[in-house]
Design a protein around this motif. Sequence first.
Motif, PDB file in Angstrom:
ATOM      1  N   VAL A 106       0.865  -1.178   0.000  1.00 39.21           N
ATOM      2  CA  VAL A 106       0.000   0.000   0.000  1.00 39.21           C
ATOM      3  C   VAL A 106       0.903   1.230   0.000  1.00 39.21           C
ATOM      4  O   VAL A 106       2.008   1.198   0.531  1.00 39.21           O
ATOM      5  N   LYS A 107       0.418   2.313  -0.608  1.00 35.70           N
ATOM      6  CA  LYS A 107       1.233   3.524  -0.671  1.00 35.70           C
ATOM      7  C   LYS A 107       1.105   4.356   0.595  1.00 35.70           C
ATOM      8  O   LYS A 107       2.068   4.921   1.081  1.00 35.70           O
ATOM      9  N   TYR A 108      -0.124   4.442   1.133  1.00 30.04           N
ATOM     10  CA  TYR A 108      -0.371   5.280   2.302  1.00 30.04           C
ATOM     11  C   TYR A 108      -1.018   4.494   3.427  1.00 30.04           C
ATOM     12  O   TYR A 108      -1.770   3.561   3.190  1.00 30.04           O
ATOM     13  N   TYR A 109      -0.739   4.946   4.635  1.00 30.65           N
ATOM     14  CA  TYR A 109      -1.412   4.449   5.823  1.00 30.65           C
ATOM     15  C   TYR A 109      -2.204   5.629   6.363  1.00 30.65           C
ATOM     16  O   TYR A 109      -1.657   6.719   6.547  1.00 30.65           O
ATOM     17  N   GLU A 110      -3.498   5.454   6.586  1.00 32.50           N
ATOM     18  CA  GLU A 110      -4.333   6.515   7.139  1.00 32.50           C
ATOM     19  C   GLU A 110      -4.856   6.109   8.504  1.00 32.50           C
ATOM     20  O   GLU A 110      -5.251   4.959   8.707  1.00 32.50           O
ATOM     21  N   THR A 111      -4.873   7.075   9.411  1.00 31.66           N
ATOM     22  CA  THR A 111      -5.369   6.840  10.757  1.00 31.66           C
ATOM     23  C   THR A 111      -5.880   8.155  11.330  1.00 31.66           C
ATOM     24  O   THR A 111      -5.532   9.230  10.827  1.00 31.66           O
ATOM     25  N   LEU A 112      -6.688   8.076  12.366  1.00 32.44           N
ATOM     26  CA  LEU A 112      -7.163   9.270  13.051  1.00 32.44           C
ATOM     27  C   LEU A 112      -6.276   9.584  14.239  1.00 32.44           C
ATOM     28  O   LEU A 112      -5.878   8.675  14.983  1.00 32.44           O
ATOM     29  N   SER A 113      -5.973  10.859  14.433  1.00 35.05           N
ATOM     30  CA  SER A 113      -5.241  11.251  15.636  1.00 35.05           C
ATOM     31  C   SER A 113      -6.227  11.236  16.799  1.00 35.05           C
ATOM     32  O   SER A 113      -7.410  11.526  16.625  1.00 35.05           O
ATOM     33  N   SER A 114      -5.742  10.905  17.970  1.00 34.93           N
ATOM     34  CA  SER A 114      -6.673  10.773  19.092  1.00 34.93           C
ATOM     35  C   SER A 114      -6.310  11.641  20.287  1.00 34.93           C
ATOM     36  O   SER A 114      -7.129  11.833  21.170  1.00 34.93           O
ATOM     37  N   GLY A 115      -5.127  12.185  20.313  1.00 34.96           N
ATOM     38  CA  GLY A 115      -4.717  12.936  21.494  1.00 34.96           C
ATOM     39  C   GLY A 115      -4.416  14.384  21.179  1.00 34.96           C
ATOM     40  O   GLY A 115      -4.672  14.867  20.077  1.00 34.96           O
ATOM     41  N   ILE A 116      -3.834  15.078  22.180  1.00 35.04           N
ATOM     42  CA  ILE A 116      -3.495  16.491  22.014  1.00 35.04           C
ATOM     43  C   ILE A 116      -1.987  16.726  22.048  1.00 35.04           C
ATOM     44  O   ILE A 116      -1.548  17.870  22.093  1.00 35.04           O
ATOM     45  N   SER A 117      -1.199  15.682  21.990  1.00 38.92           N
ATOM     46  CA  SER A 117       0.246  15.849  22.115  1.00 38.92           C
ATOM     47  C   SER A 117       0.882  16.593  20.940  1.00 38.92           C
ATOM     48  O   SER A 117       1.966  17.135  21.072  1.00 38.92           O
ATOM     49  N   MET A 118       0.217  16.652  19.785  1.00 41.07           N
ATOM     50  CA  MET A 118       0.753  17.388  18.636  1.00 41.07           C
ATOM     51  C   MET A 118      -0.007  18.691  18.376  1.00 41.07           C
ATOM     52  O   MET A 118       0.194  19.337  17.360  1.00 41.07           O
ATOM     53  N   PHE A 119      -0.893  19.082  19.281  1.00 40.14           N
ATOM     54  CA  PHE A 119      -1.629  20.336  19.150  1.00 40.14           C
ATOM     55  C   PHE A 119      -0.662  21.500  19.292  1.00 40.14           C
ATOM     56  O   PHE A 119       0.228  21.428  20.126  1.00 40.14           O
ATOM     57  N   PRO A 120      -0.726  22.556  18.523  1.00 37.42           N
ATOM     58  CA  PRO A 120      -1.749  22.944  17.575  1.00 37.42           C
ATOM     59  C   PRO A 120      -1.472  22.508  16.133  1.00 37.42           C
ATOM     60  O   PRO A 120      -2.247  22.832  15.245  1.00 37.42           O
ATOM     61  N   THR A 121      -0.386  21.796  15.900  1.00 35.27           N
ATOM     62  CA  THR A 121      -0.117  21.370  14.529  1.00 35.27           C
ATOM     63  C   THR A 121      -1.178  20.381  14.075  1.00 35.27           C
ATOM     64  O   THR A 121      -1.836  20.582  13.061  1.00 35.27           O
ATOM     65  N   ILE A 122      -1.331  19.299  14.803  1.00 34.61           N
ATOM     66  CA  ILE A 122      -2.336  18.286  14.480  1.00 34.61           C
ATOM     67  C   ILE A 122      -3.369  18.275  15.598  1.00 34.61           C
ATOM     68  O   ILE A 122      -3.022  18.099  16.755  1.00 34.61           O
ATOM     69  N   TRP A 123      -4.619  18.460  15.235  1.00 37.45           N
ATOM     70  CA  TRP A 123      -5.712  18.506  16.200  1.00 37.45           C
ATOM     71  C   TRP A 123      -6.292  17.114  16.394  1.00 37.45           C
ATOM     72  O   TRP A 123      -6.174  16.262  15.512  1.00 37.45           O
ATOM     73  N   PRO A 124      -6.935  16.866  17.536  1.00 38.47           N
ATOM     74  CA  PRO A 124      -7.592  15.573  17.735  1.00 38.47           C
ATOM     75  C   PRO A 124      -8.598  15.297  16.613  1.00 38.47           C
ATOM     76  O   PRO A 124      -9.232  16.215  16.095  1.00 38.47           O
ATOM     77  N   ASN A 125      -8.716  14.045  16.244  1.00 40.40           N
ATOM     78  CA  ASN A 125      -9.617  13.568  15.199  1.00 40.40           C
ATOM     79  C   ASN A 125      -9.242  14.028  13.793  1.00 40.40           C
ATOM     80  O   ASN A 125     -10.075  14.005  12.897  1.00 40.40           O
ATOM     81  N   SER A 126      -8.001  14.454  13.609  1.00 41.42           N
ATOM     82  CA  SER A 126      -7.509  14.744  12.259  1.00 41.42           C
ATOM     83  C   SER A 126      -7.150  13.428  11.599  1.00 41.42           C
ATOM     84  O   SER A 126      -6.703  12.490  12.261  1.00 41.42           O
ATOM     85  N   THR A 127      -7.335  13.363  10.297  1.00 42.89           N
ATOM     86  CA  THR A 127      -6.916  12.186   9.546  1.00 42.89           C
ATOM     87  C   THR A 127      -5.462  12.354   9.152  1.00 42.89           C
ATOM     88  O   THR A 127      -5.101  13.340   8.501  1.00 42.89           O
ATOM     89  N   LEU A 128      -4.626  11.422   9.566  1.00 44.66           N
ATOM     90  CA  LEU A 128      -3.208  11.453   9.206  1.00 44.66           C
ATOM     91  C   LEU A 128      -2.988  10.533   8.013  1.00 44.66           C
ATOM     92  O   LEU A 128      -3.489   9.410   7.998  1.00 44.66           O
ATOM     93  N   ARG A 129      -2.235  11.002   7.042  1.00 43.74           N
ATOM     94  CA  ARG A 129      -1.852  10.159   5.910  1.00 43.74           C
ATOM     95  C   ARG A 129      -0.325  10.044   5.957  1.00 43.74           C
ATOM     96  O   ARG A 129       0.382  11.046   5.968  1.00 43.74           O
ATOM     97  N   ALA A 130       0.142   8.807   6.006  1.00 47.03           N
ATOM     98  CA  ALA A 130       1.579   8.563   6.138  1.00 47.03           C
ATOM     99  C   ALA A 130       2.033   7.570   5.082  1.00 47.03           C
ATOM    100  O   ALA A 130       1.236   6.796   4.560  1.00 47.03           O
ATOM    101  N   GLN A 131       3.317   7.619   4.771  1.00 46.42           N
ATOM    102  CA  GLN A 131       3.879   6.643   3.854  1.00 46.42           C
ATOM    103  C   GLN A 131       5.234   6.195   4.369  1.00 46.42           C
ATOM    104  O   GLN A 131       5.870   6.874   5.178  1.00 46.42           O
ATOM    105  N   TYR A 132       5.650   5.028   3.890  1.00 42.56           N
ATOM    106  CA  TYR A 132       6.915   4.487   4.351  1.00 42.56           C
ATOM    107  C   TYR A 132       8.068   5.265   3.729  1.00 42.56           C
ATOM    108  O   TYR A 132       8.124   5.463   2.519  1.00 42.56           O
ATOM    109  N   VAL A 133       8.964   5.721   4.573  1.00 50.13           N
ATOM    110  CA  VAL A 133      10.226   6.336   4.185  1.00 50.13           C
ATOM    111  C   VAL A 133      11.263   5.653   5.062  1.00 50.13           C
ATOM    112  O   VAL A 133      11.052   5.536   6.271  1.00 50.13           O
ATOM    113  N   PRO A 134      12.368   5.166   4.502  1.00 47.66           N
ATOM    114  CA  PRO A 134      13.365   4.509   5.347  1.00 47.66           C
ATOM    115  C   PRO A 134      13.799   5.417   6.499  1.00 47.66           C
ATOM    116  O   PRO A 134      13.909   6.642   6.337  1.00 47.66           O
TER     117      PRO A 134
END
Length: 150
Positions: free
Chosen positions: A16-44
Amino acid sequence: MNYPDLVRKVLAEGRVKYYETLSSGISMFPTIWPNSTLRAQYVPLGEIKRGDIIIFQRRDRLVAHRVVETGQDYVRTQGDSCRIKDEVVNANNYLCKVVEFVLFKKITFSEKSIFWRIQKWYFLNVPWSHVLNNVVTMAAVKIVLLFRKK
């Protein structure tokens, strides 16, 4: 095979090219808010740079935090609202790199967006940014919880 191992395997093998998941916490606030959809891909892991946001395994959970230190075969991360750095992330617990996220199911930010670049610069270059952000974030959470009770 547990879930993080399965995600790591299918991404690393290119199934698969991307992995998608929902953020659940506030540890990355204000960059990433709770319930944001994260799209990630494998990079060595060796190609991960300071300021990148990665997903890694911490015990039985997946965590997305910003890379604040890189080494030859490891990185150290820290949430934008966290006062201390995380444990070392290496090939055993690293999964993928976040390349974009969707806020409020409407606004997409990629790592090339001006918002992402400002946040990256701020948290890598402003002394005490994590401590200040932690205090502000915790105060905001307390205010929200106070008004929810009424």
